[in-house]
Design a protein around this motif. Structure first.
Motif, PDB file in Angstrom:
ATOM      1  N   LEU A 199       0.825  -1.207   0.000  1.00  0.00           N
ATOM      2  CA  LEU A 199       0.000   0.000   0.000  1.00  0.00           C
ATOM      3  C   LEU A 199       0.861   1.260   0.000  1.00  0.00           C
ATOM      4  N   THR A 200       1.860   1.323   0.879  1.00  0.00           N
ATOM      5  CA  THR A 200       2.680   2.532   0.969  1.00  0.00           C
ATOM      6  C   THR A 200       3.537   2.715  -0.283  1.00  0.00           C
ATOM      7  N   GLY A 201       3.996   1.603  -0.871  1.00  0.00           N
ATOM      8  CA  GLY A 201       4.763   1.703  -2.115  1.00  0.00           C
ATOM      9  C   GLY A 201       3.918   2.270  -3.237  1.00  0.00           C
ATOM     10  N   PHE A 202       2.661   1.854  -3.295  1.00  0.00           N
ATOM     11  CA  PHE A 202       1.737   2.363  -4.312  1.00  0.00           C
ATOM     12  C   PHE A 202       1.516   3.857  -4.132  1.00  0.00           C
ATOM     13  N   ILE A 203       1.236   4.281  -2.905  1.00  0.00           N
ATOM     14  CA  ILE A 203       0.991   5.699  -2.620  1.00  0.00           C
ATOM     15  C   ILE A 203       2.232   6.538  -2.878  1.00  0.00           C
ATOM     16  N   ASP A 204       3.371   6.064  -2.387  1.00  0.00           N
ATOM     17  CA  ASP A 204       4.628   6.804  -2.542  1.00  0.00           C
ATOM     18  C   ASP A 204       4.981   7.027  -4.003  1.00  0.00           C
ATOM     19  N   SER A 205       4.756   6.028  -4.832  1.00  0.00           N
ATOM     20  CA  SER A 205       5.162   6.118  -6.234  1.00  0.00           C
ATOM     21  C   SER A 205       4.346   7.156  -7.004  1.00  0.00           C
ATOM     22  N   ILE A 206       3.178   7.492  -6.486  1.00  0.00           N
ATOM     23  CA  ILE A 206       2.317   8.462  -7.167  1.00  0.00           C
ATOM     24  C   ILE A 206       2.410   9.842  -6.517  1.00  0.00           C
ATOM     25  N   ALA A 207       2.219   9.894  -5.209  1.00  0.00           N
ATOM     26  CA  ALA A 207       2.080  11.191  -4.540  1.00  0.00           C
ATOM     27  C   ALA A 207       3.035  11.406  -3.387  1.00  0.00           C
ATOM     28  N   GLY A 208       3.790  10.389  -2.990  1.00  0.00           N
ATOM     29  CA  GLY A 208       4.600  10.505  -1.782  1.00  0.00           C
ATOM     30  C   GLY A 208       3.706  10.362  -0.555  1.00  0.00           C
ATOM     31  N   PHE A 261      13.613   0.599  -1.985  1.00  0.00           N
ATOM     32  CA  PHE A 261      13.351  -0.358  -3.064  1.00  0.00           C
ATOM     33  C   PHE A 261      12.087   0.020  -3.845  1.00  0.00           C
ATOM     34  N   GLY A 262      11.061   0.438  -3.121  1.00  0.00           N
ATOM     35  CA  GLY A 262       9.847   0.869  -3.795  1.00  0.00           C
ATOM     36  C   GLY A 262      10.078   2.111  -4.635  1.00  0.00           C
ATOM     37  N   THR A 263      10.829   3.071  -4.087  1.00  0.00           N
ATOM     38  CA  THR A 263      11.133   4.306  -4.817  1.00  0.00           C
ATOM     39  C   THR A 263      11.985   4.020  -6.044  1.00  0.00           C
ATOM     40  N   SER A 264      12.959   3.125  -5.892  1.00  0.00           N
ATOM     41  CA  SER A 264      13.823   2.772  -7.023  1.00  0.00           C
ATOM     42  C   SER A 264      13.027   2.076  -8.126  1.00  0.00           C
ATOM     43  N   MET A 265      12.093   1.211  -7.744  1.00  0.00           N
ATOM     44  CA  MET A 265      11.246   0.549  -8.733  1.00  0.00           C
ATOM     45  C   MET A 265      10.382   1.567  -9.474  1.00  0.00           C
ATOM     46  N   ALA A 266       9.801   2.509  -8.723  1.00  0.00           N
ATOM     47  CA  ALA A 266       8.987   3.550  -9.347  1.00  0.00           C
ATOM     48  C   ALA A 266       9.833   4.405 -10.282  1.00  0.00           C
ATOM     49  N   CYS A 267      11.048   4.744  -9.844  1.00  0.00           N
ATOM     50  CA  CYS A 267      11.961   5.538 -10.666  1.00  0.00           C
ATOM     51  C   CYS A 267      12.264   4.814 -11.977  1.00  0.00           C
ATOM     52  N   ARG A 268      12.470   3.513 -11.907  1.00  0.00           N
ATOM     53  CA  ARG A 268      12.735   2.720 -13.107  1.00  0.00           C
ATOM     54  C   ARG A 268      11.570   2.819 -14.086  1.00  0.00           C
ATOM     55  N   ASN A 269      10.352   2.690 -13.574  1.00  0.00           N
ATOM     56  CA  ASN A 269       9.192   2.744 -14.457  1.00  0.00           C
ATOM     57  C   ASN A 269       9.019   4.125 -15.087  1.00  0.00           C
ATOM     58  N   TYR A 270       9.212   5.169 -14.291  1.00  0.00           N
ATOM     59  CA  TYR A 270       9.105   6.526 -14.840  1.00  0.00           C
ATOM     60  C   TYR A 270      10.214   6.767 -15.879  1.00  0.00           C
ATOM     61  N   ARG A 273       3.089   2.721 -12.740  1.00  0.00           N
ATOM     62  CA  ARG A 273       2.408   2.412 -14.007  1.00  0.00           C
ATOM     63  C   ARG A 273       1.053   3.127 -14.060  1.00  0.00           C
ATOM     64  N   PHE A 274       0.360   3.144 -12.944  1.00  0.00           N
ATOM     65  CA  PHE A 274      -0.945   3.800 -12.852  1.00  0.00           C
ATOM     66  C   PHE A 274      -0.805   5.306 -13.085  1.00  0.00           C
ATOM     67  N   ALA A 275       0.235   5.913 -12.476  1.00  0.00           N
ATOM     68  CA  ALA A 275       0.442   7.356 -12.615  1.00  0.00           C
ATOM     69  C   ALA A 275       0.834   7.734 -14.033  1.00  0.00           C
ATOM     70  N   ILE A 276       1.688   6.931 -14.664  1.00  0.00           N
ATOM     71  CA  ILE A 276       2.094   7.217 -16.042  1.00  0.00           C
ATOM     72  C   ILE A 276       0.885   7.179 -16.970  1.00  0.00           C
ATOM     73  N   VAL A 312      10.086  -6.126  -0.637  1.00  0.00           N
ATOM     74  CA  VAL A 312       9.408  -6.851  -1.722  1.00  0.00           C
ATOM     75  C   VAL A 312       8.021  -6.269  -1.951  1.00  0.00           C
ATOM     76  N   GLY A 313       7.303  -6.005  -0.860  1.00  0.00           N
ATOM     77  CA  GLY A 313       5.983  -5.397  -0.975  1.00  0.00           C
ATOM     78  C   GLY A 313       6.062  -3.987  -1.544  1.00  0.00           C
ATOM     79  N   ALA A 314       7.058  -3.211  -1.109  1.00  0.00           N
ATOM     80  CA  ALA A 314       7.225  -1.839  -1.593  1.00  0.00           C
ATOM     81  C   ALA A 314       7.529  -1.813  -3.089  1.00  0.00           C
ATOM     82  N   MET A 315       8.321  -2.771  -3.564  1.00  0.00           N
ATOM     83  CA  MET A 315       8.631  -2.838  -4.989  1.00  0.00           C
ATOM     84  C   MET A 315       7.388  -3.156  -5.807  1.00  0.00           C
ATOM     85  N   LEU A 316       6.574  -4.067  -5.294  1.00  0.00           N
ATOM     86  CA  LEU A 316       5.329  -4.406  -5.987  1.00  0.00           C
ATOM     87  C   LEU A 316       4.401  -3.191  -6.028  1.00  0.00           C
ATOM     88  N   GLY A 317       4.247  -2.522  -4.882  1.00  0.00           N
ATOM     89  CA  GLY A 317       3.416  -1.335  -4.829  1.00  0.00           C
ATOM     90  C   GLY A 317       3.956  -0.217  -5.702  1.00  0.00           C
TER      91      GLY A 317
END
Length: 256
Positions: free
Chosen positions: A21-30, A60-69, A224-227, A213-218
């Motif tokens: 959940l927090t990985g999902f939120i962080d990747s979009i809005a922090g 890890f979650g932030t790095s995964m989000a950065c990769r996608n962006y 992807r949702f934000a893009i 692992v959960g943060a990377m998934l989120g």
């Protein structure tokens, strides 16, 4: 001094779910720390262990989000490297300092900044996906990057929002582009903090890596949702995250 904490299996499973959940939120809005930090403290982790372990999963979650962006063409790595280095250095200094003193003073100041940020996001016509005229050059933004980096290492809540809003307001980025580049800066500041907290023995690795692992998934799903949806989803989530984090920090002050 190395502190210890032995997480039980149920806690690992529960915090894995929270990290998605927090990985999902962080990747979009922090603002994922609004959920994660209280959860870690409620689980019984001492404050410094909670901060360090949170950084270990968040990076890890932030790095995964950065990769996608970045794959979506929304991150300018080469152009921002000097600024990222300054943010990294600032976070290193902040993470060293927070292990020596309390963050009480910032707990009074940050809600004011976050409330102001929420007001800015609500009323600013610049919060769209259209690039605008920059108010600061890349060189002029250096002190901002270093300052936000220091803040992230020292305290942390709202860092993603601060990077995103400053890139929109000062560098003229469109909101989705700013969100992508903010993840680059935030990944750097998180890695700096992780290194310092690891050297200080302030990370519970089995818990941190399980949550990672959960943060990377989120982070993967959220970015992807934000893009796909752009400013029309990022803007309202930034407002909710900023107001929620402001309310949480103010509540903590009066409850203390």
């Amino acid at each position: 001094m190395i502190e210890s904490f032995e997480p039980e299996v149920w806690l690992l499973i529960a915090m894995f779910g929270v990290a998605i959940l927090t990985g999902f939120i962080d990747s979009i809005a922090g603002g994922g720390g609004l959920i994660m930090m209280p959860a870690l403290l409620a689980a019984g982790l001492p404050p410094h262990l909670a901060i360090g372990t949170n950084k270990a999963q968040s990076v890890f979650g932030t790095s995964m989000a950065c990769r996608n962006y970045w794959k979506g063409g929304l991150v300018e790595v080469r152009e921002n490297l000097p600024l990222v280095a300054l943010a990294f250095a600032g976070a290193t200094g902040g993470a060293i300092l927070i292990q020596q003193i309390s963050a009480t003073v910032l707990s009074y100041i940050v809600p004011v900044f976050l409330l102001g940020l929420a007001v800015y996001v609500i009323f600013s016509p610049r919060m769209t996906d259209e690039d605008a005229h920059q108010r600061l050059s890349r060189k002029g933004y250096a002190s901002v990057a270093g300052g936000i980096g220091f803040y992230d290492g020292f305290f942390g809540p709202g860092t993603g929002q601060f990077f995103t809003a400053s890139l929109v307001g000062l560098r003229g980025h469109g909101l989705t582009r700013a969100t992508g580049n903010a993840k680059l800066f935030n990944a750097a500041t998180n890695w700096a903090s992780v290194l310092v907290f690891a050297l200080g023995g302030k990370i519970i690795w089995v818990l941190g890596l399980t949550m990672a692992v959960g943060a990377m998934l989120g982070g993967f799903l959220g970015s992807r949702f934000a893009i796909k949806h752009g400013a029309r989803i990022i803007r309202p989530l930034m407002i909710v995250a900023s107001l929620g984090l402001t309310g949480k920090l103010i509540w903590d002050l009066f409850a203390a």
